[in-house]
Motif scaffolding. Sequence first.
Motif, PDB file in Angstrom:
ATOM      1  N   TYR A 266      -8.154  -7.163  -7.198  1.00  0.00           N
ATOM      2  CA  TYR A 266      -6.995  -7.805  -7.809  1.00  0.00           C
ATOM      3  C   TYR A 266      -7.318  -8.230  -9.237  1.00  0.00           C
ATOM      4  CZ  TYR A 266      -5.713  -8.171  -2.890  1.00  0.00           C
ATOM      5  OH  TYR A 266      -5.446  -7.865  -1.579  1.00  0.00           O
TER       6      TYR A 266
ATOM      7  N   GLU B  93      -2.713  -6.552  -7.164  1.00  0.00           N
ATOM      8  CA  GLU B  93      -3.688  -5.512  -6.839  1.00  0.00           C
ATOM      9  C   GLU B  93      -3.664  -4.415  -7.898  1.00  0.00           C
ATOM     10  OE1 GLU B  93      -4.347  -3.744  -2.653  1.00  0.00           O
ATOM     11  OE2 GLU B  93      -3.272  -2.198  -3.751  1.00  0.00           O
TER      12      GLU B  93
ATOM     13  N   ASP C  99      -1.809  -8.679   2.687  1.00  0.00           N
ATOM     14  CA  ASP C  99      -2.440  -9.903   2.192  1.00  0.00           C
ATOM     15  C   ASP C  99      -1.877 -11.122   2.913  1.00  0.00           C
ATOM     16  OD1 ASP C  99      -3.935  -8.465   0.282  1.00  0.00           O
ATOM     17  OD2 ASP C  99      -2.164  -8.375  -0.997  1.00  0.00           O
TER      18      ASP C  99
ATOM     19  N   ARG D 169       0.840  -1.195   0.000  1.00  0.00           N
ATOM     20  CA  ARG D 169       0.000   0.000   0.000  1.00  0.00           C
ATOM     21  C   ARG D 169       0.872   1.241   0.000  1.00  0.00           C
ATOM     22  NH1 ARG D 169      -2.354  -4.813   0.026  1.00  0.00           N
ATOM     23  NH2 ARG D 169      -4.538  -4.754   0.523  1.00  0.00           N
TER      24      ARG D 169
ATOM     25  N   SER E 251     -10.122  -3.947  -1.664  1.00  0.00           N
ATOM     26  CA  SER E 251      -8.960  -4.174  -2.522  1.00  0.00           C
ATOM     27  C   SER E 251      -9.364  -5.062  -3.685  1.00  0.00           C
ATOM     28  CB  SER E 251      -7.828  -4.835  -1.736  1.00  0.00           C
ATOM     29  OG  SER E 251      -7.389  -4.019  -0.674  1.00  0.00           O
TER      30      SER E 251
ATOM     31  N   GLN F  44      -7.772   0.101  -5.068  1.00  0.00           N
ATOM     32  CA  GLN F  44      -8.155   0.092  -3.660  1.00  0.00           C
ATOM     33  C   GLN F  44      -9.016   1.325  -3.391  1.00  0.00           C
ATOM     34  OE1 GLN F  44      -5.392   0.853  -0.090  1.00  0.00           O
ATOM     35  NE2 GLN F  44      -5.425  -1.373  -0.221  1.00  0.00           N
TER      36      GLN F  44
END
Length: 258
Positions: free
Chosen positions: A179, A186, A156, A3, A177, A189
């Motif tokens: 994917y 990812e 994760d 992130r 999130s 978000q």
Amino acid sequence: MTRLLPALLLVVSAVACASSPPPPAASAATTAPAGAAAPATAPGTAPAPAGGARPPQAILADAVAATGGAAAWNAHKTARFQMDTVFQGMGMGGTGERYLTRAGKTLVITTLTGLGTVREGGNGKVFWSQDPLQGFRFLDGVEAEQARIEASWNADLDAATLECVIATPKLGPDLKSCYDAKTHLEVLQTGVRATPQGDVPFRAVTRDWRTVGGVKVPFEAETQVGPITLVVHIKSLVFDEAMDDKIFEPPVPAPAAQ
């Protein structure tokens, strides 16, 4: 770890009074952002079953595998990022560094042209923020919980604290999130960040995934916060540098526990 939403959102919300909602989030996680490279499918991953969504645990397991796997992440103990930050359309930007440890300690230092230095850190127990507009603050409640999650080595991989791909923190709103269905990396978000000015919705797109030290990390994140677009570019990432634990301590003593 992946992130890239920085403490700068606290400053952005104050500067722009970010009360406008972000653009609508994508309805599915199967479409990568425009211009993003399409890495090969991670080995050992399973396709979605026909006619139904895959279990959340499988999605998260594939996300970990796609970024190198648990063993590769656990082979490292620290990470240091060097970053460039640009506020699109505002004529503002700066440079920064992020220090992170596998033990959940974090320090982000960003210097913005015309504004000064923004710092946010945590020693794994207490989290704090210091910027030219708000001064020094210990984070509590929702802000502290969000800071704790962002300090995760790999959210994760540490999914025991979250609820599938809709992360449910101990405090605060859910974090969604998304994917890519093929690469399991990812791409999107969305959520709400707590700030002194109130809750600020955001939408972040991650891209430019690169392999460093056996794991994959996004080297670019574009975050929409109200009317502002914040773009962060990672200039370099170094794993396993020696780090003095003192840098993660708040610059003032933490308040005594109640």
